[in-house]
Design an enzyme around this catalytic site. Structure first.
Site, mmCIF file in Angstrom:
data_model
loop_
_atom_site.group_PDB
_atom_site.id
_atom_site.type_symbol
_atom_site.label_atom_id
_atom_site.label_comp_id
_atom_site.label_asym_id
_atom_site.label_seq_id
_atom_site.Cartn_x
_atom_site.Cartn_y
_atom_site.Cartn_z
ATOM 1 N N GLU A 152 0.815 -1.338 0.051
ATOM 2 C CA GLU A 152 -0.009 -0.048 0.013
ATOM 3 C C GLU A 152 0.946 1.285 0.134
ATOM 4 O O GLU A 152 0.741 2.200 0.757
ATOM 5 C CB GLU A 152 -0.983 0.048 1.297
ATOM 6 N N ASN A 193 1.926 -5.085 -3.096
ATOM 7 C CA ASN A 193 0.667 -5.196 -2.868
ATOM 8 C C ASN A 193 -0.248 -4.340 -2.541
ATOM 9 O O ASN A 193 0.327 -3.373 -1.861
ATOM 10 C CB ASN A 193 0.599 -6.535 -1.454
ATOM 11 N N HIS A 229 -10.377 -6.598 -1.971
ATOM 12 C CA HIS A 229 -11.770 -6.390 -1.017
ATOM 13 C C HIS A 229 -12.822 -5.524 -1.769
ATOM 14 O O HIS A 229 -12.979 -4.495 -1.824
ATOM 15 C CB HIS A 229 -10.998 -5.352 0.131
#
Ligand SMILES: *[C@@H]1O[C@H](CO)[C@@H](O)[C@H](O)[C@H]1NC(C)=O
Length: 431
Positions: A152, A193, A229
């Site tokens: 992130e 990621n 998500h």
């Protein structure tokens, strides 16, 4: 089409009336993926009904520790390393014969205070960063199929997140981290990621630039992890997901969905469970459509230990198994797209046979996923997905209770206090 292992192809041809695969992992491997897996972590491992299903390798050929390899767990004080909890999950993977995705080395959350409140120069923080990566990766050397090296690094608009790493070192921290990880375990696959990079847009483009940055610095990057998500009704179509995966693959890296779940407003309705099934199937299908998509990891397999209800007030039911460990339509949806349900109606037997039934009362924390907010597709209104403050919600142990841009409840369950680890992350821990 993907490569199909010959043995499976023959088995399918020879007895098409039989179920080809007993579970998600078996079916994924039969379709040429490396694994289907799940996140897990120490708190839920004390529930034996839970662990029975977790080690069902027909469904899960891979596991990821949700929290226990993060910086606050592995280097709580400077140069004092603690691997006890991470080792529990690594040992479990080894005992079960499951691949281990290791997670994560560099992130802006779950950092101990000594990192976030230190007064660092570029040089001293770079030393801290390299020392952490070297020690943690060396400890797990040979055990990690993959490492999420940097997690992130991007803000939602695709600019760099204003983390301590970026502020102090600049974008150079990213290739430096990959270099250090590669030196410590040359065989581990090294991943960048992030979330909201699952569809084409500014953030996905920025993540592609990160791949190029790492490569142009001469460092090794093997893959990009797309967290996944998702939200019911806001999961992009299979072809859009696949074309976005391909834009990473075109840069000569593998891709994987690393933290998949699909949340909905609770209580769940039959209609939403059906839509959720389609969402899961589309994500799995996009991976199948993409030659270098190696696998899919769900962010825990049961709603019982999902992070979603504690993070997104009013949302939940995000996993393929419900809170009582019964399979939801999402499970069948994924099995169908993996080809395990198409041969015959009798295959439906396979859907229920492996289910661990459980009624053990157990309250504990689940793995905290790495992202707090997943940006929806542009068609939806913000009010549908942003976590809403809820004074009534009492947050479980190890879940987030505050920090920059956090919008959820700040009230911990009884016996817990909301501990401010750093400006970005406050967590409910034992008082
Ligand atoms: C920090 O040092 C690295 C070299 O280790 C350099 O590439 C980078 O540009 C420096 N960052 C800043 C903000 O000066």
């Amino acid at each position: 089409m993907r490569f199909q292992p010959i043995a499976t192809a023959l088995a399918v041809g020879a007895s098409a009336h039989l179920a080809q695969a007993a579970g998600l992992h078996d079916a994924a491997v039969a379709k040429g993926l490396l694994y289907f897996g799940s996140a897990t972590d120490n708190p839920e491992l004390s529930n034996t009904a839970y662990t029975t299903q977790l080690k069902n390798t027909a469904d899960f050929g891979q596991i990821t520790p949700g929290n226990s390899q993060k910086w606050d767990a592995t280097e709580p004080s400077q140069n004092q390393f603690s691997f006890t909890k991470g080792d529990v999950v690594a040992d479990l993977a080894a005992a079960n014969g499951q691949k281990l995705r290791c997670h994560n080395l560099v992130w802006h959350q779950q950092l101990p205070n000594w990192v976030t409140s230190g007064s660092w120069t570029n040089e001293t923080l770079t030393t801290v960063l390299k020392n952490h990566i070297t020690n943690v990766v060396q400890h797990y050397k040979g055990k990690c199929y993959a490492w999420d090296v940097v997690n992130e690094a991007l803000a939602d608009d695709g600019s760099y997140r204003d983390s301590i790493w970026y502020k102090t070192i600049g974008e150079a921290y990213i290739p430096i981290a990959f270099e250090a990880a590669a030196a410590a375990d040359p065989a581990a696959k090294l991943y960048y990621n992030d979330y909201s990079i699952e569809w084409a847009g500014a953030k996905s483009k920025a993540a592609q630039k990160i791949v190029q940055l790492i490569k142009s610095a001469g460092a090794k990057i093997d893959g990009v992890g797309l967290q996944g998500h998702f939200i019911v009704d806001q999961t992009p179509p299979r072809k859009d997901l696949a074309s976005n995966l391909q834009s990473f693959v075109d840069l000569d890296v593998d891709v994987a969905y690393t933290e998949l779940d699909v949340r909905m407003k609770t209580p769940a309705t039959p209609a939403n469970l059906q839509k959720q099934s389609t969402s899961f199937a589309n994500v799995v299908g996009a991976c199948l459509d993409t030659k270098r998509c190696v696998g899919i990891t769900i962010w825990d397999w049961t709603d019982k230990y999902s992070w979603v209800p504690n993070t997104f007030s009013g949302y939940g039911a995000a996993c393929p198994w419900d809170e009582t460990f019964q399979k939801k339509p999402a499970y069948q949806g994924m099995m169908a797209v993996l080809g395990a349900a198409s041969a015959s109606a009798s295959v439906s037997v396979a859907f229920t046979s492996a289910s661990a039934s459980a009624s053990v009362a157990f309250t504990s924390a689940s793995a905290t996923p790495t992202s707090a907010i997943s940006t929806p597709t542009p068609s939806s209104s913000a009010a549908d997905f942003l976590p809403q403050p809820s004074a009534a919600a009492h947050i479980k142990a190890y879940f987030q209770c505050g920090g920059l841009n956090y919008k959820g409840s700040t009230s911990c369950a009884s016996g817990l206090v909301c501990k401010k680890w750093n400006p970005y992350y406050h967590q409910c821990i034992q008082a």
